[in-house]
Design a protein around this motif. Structure first.
Motif, PDB file in Angstrom:
ATOM      1  N   ASP A 132       0.811  -1.224   0.000  1.00 16.42           N
ATOM      2  CA  ASP A 132       0.000   0.000   0.000  1.00 16.42           C
ATOM      3  C   ASP A 132       0.846   1.277   0.000  1.00 16.42           C
ATOM      4  O   ASP A 132       0.320   2.376  -0.159  1.00 16.42           O
ATOM      5  CB  ASP A 132      -0.991  -0.004   1.178  1.00 16.42           C
ATOM      6  CG  ASP A 132      -0.295  -0.137   2.515  1.00 16.42           C
ATOM      7  OD1 ASP A 132       0.899  -0.509   2.540  1.00 16.42           O
ATOM      8  OD2 ASP A 132      -0.932   0.128   3.552  1.00 16.42           O
ATOM      9  N   VAL A 133       2.158   1.125   0.204  1.00 15.45           N
ATOM     10  CA  VAL A 133       3.058   2.286   0.216  1.00 15.45           C
ATOM     11  C   VAL A 133       3.862   2.357  -1.075  1.00 15.45           C
ATOM     12  O   VAL A 133       4.016   3.419  -1.682  1.00 15.45           O
ATOM     13  CB  VAL A 133       4.059   2.196   1.409  1.00 15.45           C
ATOM     14  CG1 VAL A 133       4.952   3.428   1.452  1.00 15.45           C
ATOM     15  CG2 VAL A 133       3.327   2.000   2.716  1.00 15.45           C
ATOM     16  N   MET A 134       4.394   1.200  -1.489  1.00 16.20           N
ATOM     17  CA  MET A 134       5.296   1.126  -2.647  1.00 16.20           C
ATOM     18  C   MET A 134       4.921  -0.098  -3.487  1.00 16.20           C
ATOM     19  O   MET A 134       5.743  -0.935  -3.804  1.00 16.20           O
ATOM     20  CB  MET A 134       6.748   1.043  -2.129  1.00 16.20           C
ATOM     21  CG  MET A 134       7.860   1.024  -3.155  1.00 16.20           C
ATOM     22  SD  MET A 134       7.939   2.394  -4.310  1.00 16.20           S
ATOM     23  CE  MET A 134       8.443   3.729  -3.231  1.00 16.20           C
ATOM     24  N   GLY A 135       3.638  -0.193  -3.819  1.00 10.68           N
ATOM     25  CA  GLY A 135       3.193  -1.325  -4.623  1.00 10.68           C
ATOM     26  C   GLY A 135       3.660  -1.185  -6.067  1.00 10.68           C
ATOM     27  O   GLY A 135       3.815  -0.069  -6.568  1.00 10.68           O
ATOM     28  N   HIS A 136       3.913  -2.331  -6.694  1.00  8.28           N
ATOM     29  CA  HIS A 136       4.297  -2.304  -8.111  1.00  8.28           C
ATOM     30  C   HIS A 136       3.458  -3.306  -8.901  1.00  8.28           C
ATOM     31  O   HIS A 136       3.121  -4.392  -8.401  1.00  8.28           O
ATOM     32  CB  HIS A 136       5.771  -2.680  -8.300  1.00  8.28           C
ATOM     33  CG  HIS A 136       6.729  -1.703  -7.696  1.00  8.28           C
ATOM     34  ND1 HIS A 136       6.587  -0.341  -7.818  1.00  8.28           N
ATOM     35  CD2 HIS A 136       7.862  -1.905  -6.969  1.00  8.28           C
ATOM     36  CE1 HIS A 136       7.592   0.259  -7.186  1.00  8.28           C
ATOM     37  NE2 HIS A 136       8.367  -0.662  -6.656  1.00  8.28           N
ATOM     38  N   ASN A 137       3.156  -2.925 -10.131  1.00 13.11           N
ATOM     39  CA  ASN A 137       2.576  -3.864 -11.073  1.00 13.11           C
ATOM     40  C   ASN A 137       3.237  -3.608 -12.419  1.00 13.11           C
ATOM     41  O   ASN A 137       4.052  -2.682 -12.562  1.00 13.11           O
ATOM     42  CB  ASN A 137       1.045  -3.718 -11.149  1.00 13.11           C
ATOM     43  CG  ASN A 137       0.597  -2.310 -11.518  1.00 13.11           C
ATOM     44  OD1 ASN A 137       1.179  -1.663 -12.393  1.00 13.11           O
ATOM     45  ND2 ASN A 137      -0.429  -1.816 -10.838  1.00 13.11           N
TER      46      ASN A 137
END
Ligand code: ZN
Length: 172
Positions: free
Chosen positions: A88-93
């Motif tokens: 939720d702070v540094m999510g990646h996709n």
């Protein structure tokens, strides 16, 4: 005897002066050392492989700015989050966009889909996408390579697409 001592002293003085001159000369010679600034870095190797691993980190960066795959074959892509920060702070996709998609507009729309990891599930602008992951996680997807061309890929987490985007190049 007195004369001899004097001349010895005078001789010593001359020698010491000469030495000082030599020292001065040698410092001058070593000072402007010109370094060889020519780069020894090898050019990035262009590899075409349909098995791709791409990493995202806590600095909001992918480790690849370009991915090259072969047309007409499935692509297996693994996204690894090599950082430690939470989803939720540094999510990646990793989202592969269809040509003609405006990245900024897409990413702005994607912000509305927080519950879905900022992936607009029904968007017809996506060719493929991974789920959104946090630090230490990884996820793998398989999809058919699109037709020959150059496509954009991004991370759609809010604020990331500026530094997390690259080109997905499909070759014959
Ligand atoms: Zn991201």
């Amino acid at each position: 005897m007195k004369k001899l001592l004097l001349s010895l002293a005078a001789g010593a003085l001359i020698i010491s002066c000469q030495n000082k001159e030599k020292e001065a000369e040698s410092t001058e010679q070593t000072a402007p050392a010109v370094e060889n600034v020519e780069s020894t870095e090898a050019p990035a190797e262009e590899t075409v492989s349909n098995t791709v691993t791409i990493e995202g980190n806590d600095q909001m960066k992918f480790n690849l700015s370009e991915i090259k795959v072969k047309a007409g074959e499935p692509v297996t892509l693994t996204l690894k989050h090599v950082g430690t920060q939470a989803k939720d702070v540094m999510g990646h996709n990793w989202i592969l966009l269809k040509n003609g998609t405006d990245i900024a507009t897409f990413a702005t729309d994607a912000m509305k889909f927080k519950d879905n990891g900022y992936i607009p599930e029904n968007a017809d602008q996506m060719i493929a996408h991974t789920e959104t992951i946090g630090g230490g996680e990884e996820t793998t997807i398989t999809f058919d390579a699109p037709e020959v061309g150059t496509y954009d890929f991004i991370c759609s987490f809010p604020g990331h697409y500026g530094s997390m985007q690259g080109k997905f190049i499909v070759v014959e």
